[in-house]
Design a protein around this motif. Structure first.
Motif, mmCIF file in Angstrom:
data_model
loop_
_atom_site.group_PDB
_atom_site.id
_atom_site.type_symbol
_atom_site.label_atom_id
_atom_site.label_comp_id
_atom_site.label_asym_id
_atom_site.label_seq_id
_atom_site.Cartn_x
_atom_site.Cartn_y
_atom_site.Cartn_z
ATOM 1 N N LEU A 134 0.828 -1.201 0.000
ATOM 2 C CA LEU A 134 0.000 0.000 0.000
ATOM 3 C C LEU A 134 0.866 1.257 0.000
ATOM 4 N N ALA A 135 1.968 1.218 0.752
ATOM 5 C CA ALA A 135 2.858 2.376 0.800
ATOM 6 C C ALA A 135 3.510 2.632 -0.560
ATOM 7 N N PHE A 136 3.988 1.577 -1.200
ATOM 8 C CA PHE A 136 4.605 1.725 -2.521
ATOM 9 C C PHE A 136 3.588 2.231 -3.546
ATOM 10 N N SER A 137 2.347 1.761 -3.442
ATOM 11 C CA SER A 137 1.315 2.192 -4.389
ATOM 12 C C SER A 137 1.039 3.681 -4.247
ATOM 13 N N GLY A 138 0.973 4.162 -3.015
ATOM 14 C CA GLY A 138 0.709 5.580 -2.789
ATOM 15 C C GLY A 138 1.783 6.484 -3.363
ATOM 16 N N GLN A 139 3.035 6.031 -3.318
ATOM 17 C CA GLN A 139 4.132 6.843 -3.854
ATOM 18 C C GLN A 139 4.282 6.682 -5.359
ATOM 19 N N ALA A 140 3.792 5.582 -5.911
ATOM 20 C CA ALA A 140 3.953 5.334 -7.342
ATOM 21 C C ALA A 140 2.900 6.050 -8.183
ATOM 22 N N ILE A 141 1.736 6.329 -7.591
ATOM 23 C CA ILE A 141 0.643 6.932 -8.354
ATOM 24 C C ILE A 141 0.807 8.451 -8.364
ATOM 25 N N PRO A 142 0.899 9.093 -9.526
ATOM 26 C CA PRO A 142 0.992 10.559 -9.578
ATOM 27 C C PRO A 142 -0.262 11.214 -9.012
ATOM 28 N N VAL A 143 -0.093 12.387 -8.435
ATOM 29 C CA VAL A 143 -1.207 13.088 -7.794
ATOM 30 C C VAL A 143 -2.305 13.409 -8.814
ATOM 31 N N PHE A 144 -1.903 13.885 -10.000
ATOM 32 C CA PHE A 144 -2.915 14.269 -10.988
ATOM 33 C C PHE A 144 -3.694 13.057 -11.476
ATOM 34 N N TRP A 145 -3.018 11.904 -11.627
ATOM 35 C CA TRP A 145 -3.706 10.698 -12.087
ATOM 36 C C TRP A 145 -4.667 10.175 -11.032
ATOM 37 N N LEU A 146 -4.243 10.206 -9.769
ATOM 38 C CA LEU A 146 -5.112 9.767 -8.682
ATOM 39 C C LEU A 146 -6.328 10.678 -8.561
ATOM 40 N N GLY A 147 -6.122 11.991 -8.720
ATOM 41 C CA GLY A 147 -7.234 12.925 -8.659
ATOM 42 C C GLY A 147 -8.253 12.667 -9.748
ATOM 43 N N LEU A 148 -7.775 12.466 -10.974
ATOM 44 C CA LEU A 148 -8.692 12.169 -12.085
ATOM 45 C C LEU A 148 -9.401 10.836 -11.880
ATOM 46 N N LEU A 149 -8.684 9.847 -11.336
ATOM 47 C CA LEU A 149 -9.293 8.543 -11.076
ATOM 48 C C LEU A 149 -10.403 8.657 -10.037
ATOM 49 N N LEU A 150 -10.174 9.434 -8.996
ATOM 50 C CA LEU A 150 -11.198 9.633 -7.968
ATOM 51 C C LEU A 150 -12.437 10.312 -8.554
ATOM 52 N N ILE A 151 -12.207 11.284 -9.432
ATOM 53 C CA ILE A 151 -13.342 11.973 -10.059
ATOM 54 C C ILE A 151 -14.153 11.014 -10.915
ATOM 55 N N ILE A 152 -13.463 10.167 -11.710
ATOM 56 C CA ILE A 152 -14.164 9.212 -12.577
ATOM 57 C C ILE A 152 -14.982 8.222 -11.752
ATOM 58 N N VAL A 153 -14.382 7.701 -10.674
ATOM 59 C CA VAL A 153 -15.051 6.646 -9.898
ATOM 60 C C VAL A 153 -16.158 7.218 -9.009
ATOM 61 N N PHE A 154 -15.807 8.192 -8.172
ATOM 62 C CA PHE A 154 -16.742 8.640 -7.133
ATOM 63 C C PHE A 154 -17.664 9.774 -7.578
ATOM 64 N N SER A 155 -17.321 10.444 -8.673
ATOM 65 C CA SER A 155 -18.166 11.542 -9.121
ATOM 66 C C SER A 155 -18.968 11.169 -10.372
ATOM 67 N N LEU A 156 -18.275 10.657 -11.390
ATOM 68 C CA LEU A 156 -18.960 10.346 -12.640
ATOM 69 C C LEU A 156 -19.723 9.032 -12.580
#
Length: 304
Positions: A134-156
Motif C-alpha cells: 500500500l505504501a509503494f502504491s501511494g508513492q507510485a501513483i501521480p497526484v494528478f492521475w489519482l485525482g482524475l481517477l477519484l473523479i471518474i469513480v466517485f463523481s462520474l
C-alpha cells in the motif's frame, strides 16, 4: 534555548532578505518588466506610461529599496489583473488552502503511522507485505492521475461526491485524499525503517527486561524517537501545501493559493506572483524553525 531561538530568527531574517532580493531581480531578468507585464498589442506610449507609474524608469537600487520598504510595512503591491492589493487577494485564498492542507496532513499522518507501526512490529509477515504494498502504491501513483481517477469513480460513475468546488465537506474529501496519498506512503516507510532501528536499541531491551507491555514500549519509548524523521517530512510537506498545492487545486477547482499562483502567471501579474513566492518562503522558514524546536521536545539529547 532563548539564545538558539534568537540565532535562528536572525538567520531567518537573512534568508527572507535573500529571497526578496532574488524575487525582485528575477523580474528584471526577463527583460523590460514594463513590456513583459503589459498586455500584447500595447502601444509604446502606454508602455512608457506604465513604466513611469511603476517606477521602472528609476535605478534598480531605488526600486528594490521601495519594494523592500513596502514589504516591511505589509504592502506587497497591487495586482495588475484584479486592481486590488495582493495581500487581500492572498488573504481570501488562505482559508481554503489551510483547510485542504490540514485535512490532507491529518489523514496521511494517522494512516501512515498505523501502516508503519504494523509493518515494523510484524516484519516479514503478510501484514508487513500488505502495508508495504500500500505504501509503494501511494508513492507510485501521480497526484494528478489519482485525482482524475477519484473523479471518474466517485463523481462520474458512483455520483457520491462532487467533482470540484469549495464550501462543503463532501467537496473536501477527494482533494484531501489525492493530496495526502503520497505523503501517507512516505510516512509509513519512514516509520517502519526508523521504528525497526529504534526497537533494536539497548534501552528498548531494558524496558522489555523490566516487564513493560509491548505496546507501552512501542508507543512511549520506541515511537517517540522514531518520529524525528517523520516530523521533518511532515513539516516540509505542510509548508509546501501552504505554499500552494498546484495540481490538486487545479484539478478540483479548489480556490487556494496554488490556483491563484497559476492564474497570476498566466495573466503576467508579477506583483501577485512575487507576493505568493515570498509568502511560500516565509512559511518554509517558519516551519523549519518549529521543526528544530520540536526535535528537542521529542529527544532531550538533541537539546544538549
Amino acid at each position: 534555548m532563548l539564545r538558539y531561538i534568537l540565532q535562528r530568527l536572525g538567520q531567518s531574517v537573512l534568508v527572507m532578505f535573500g529571497v526578496s532580493l532574488l524575487i525582485f531581480y528575477s523580474l528584471h531578468l526577463t527583460g523590460d518588466p514594463a513590456a513583459v507585464m503589459m498586455p500584447p498589442g500595447s502601444s509604446q506610449q502606454e508602455i512608457e506610461n506604465f513604466r513611469h507609474s511603476m517606477g521602472f524608469d528609476r535605478s534598480l537600487i531605488w526600486q528594490y529599496g521601495h519594494y523592500l520598504t513596502g514589504v516591511l510595512h505589509g504592502d506587497l503591491g497591487e495586482s495588475l489583473r484584479y486592481s486590488q492589493p495582493v495581500t487581500e487577494l492572498i488573504g481570501q485564498r488562505v482559508p481554503a488552502t489551510l483547510l485542504l492542507a490540514v485535512s490532507a496532513l491529518l489523514w496521511s499522518t494517522i494512516a501512515g503511522l498505523l501502516l508503519g507501526i504494523v509493518s515494523a512490529l510484524y516484519q516479514n509477515t503478510v501484514w508487513d507485505l500488505l502495508s508495504r504494498l500500500l505504501a509503494f502504491s501511494g508513492q507510485a501513483i501521480p497526484v494528478f492521475w489519482l485525482g482524475l481517477l477519484l473523479i471518474i469513480v466517485f463523481s462520474l460513475n458512483l455520483r457520491w461526491l462532487p467533482s470540484g468546488g469549495y464550501g462543503s465537506a463532501s467537496q473536501l474529501v477527494m482533494p484531501a485524499l489525492s493530496l495526502g496519498a503520497y505523503y501517507m506512503s512516505a510516512i509509513a516507510r519512514l516509520i517502519r525503517a526508523s521504528l525497526i532501528d529504534v526497537m533494536q536499541q539497548d534501552y528498548i531491551r531494558t524496558a522489555h527486561a523490566k516487564g513493560l507491555s509491548a505496546w507501552r514500549i512501542v508507543v512511549r519509548h520506541g515511537l517517540r524517537n522514531a518520529l524525528i524523521p517523520v516530523i521533518t517530512v511532515q513539516g516540509m510537506y505542510f509548508a509546501s501545501l501552504l505554499g500552494g498545492a498546484l495540481v490538486t487545486e487545479i484539478i478540483f477547482a479548489w480556490p487556494g493559493i496554488g490556483r491563484l499562483a497559476v492564474q497570476a502567471i498566466q495573466n503576467r501579474d508579477f506583483p501577485l506572483v512575487q507576493a505568493i513566492v515570498l509568502l511560500a518562503a516565509l512559511v518554509f522558514v517558519g516551519i523549519n524553525l518549529i521543526i528544530d524546536l520540536l526535535y528537542g521536545v521529542l529527544n532531550p539529547r538533541i537539546r544538549l
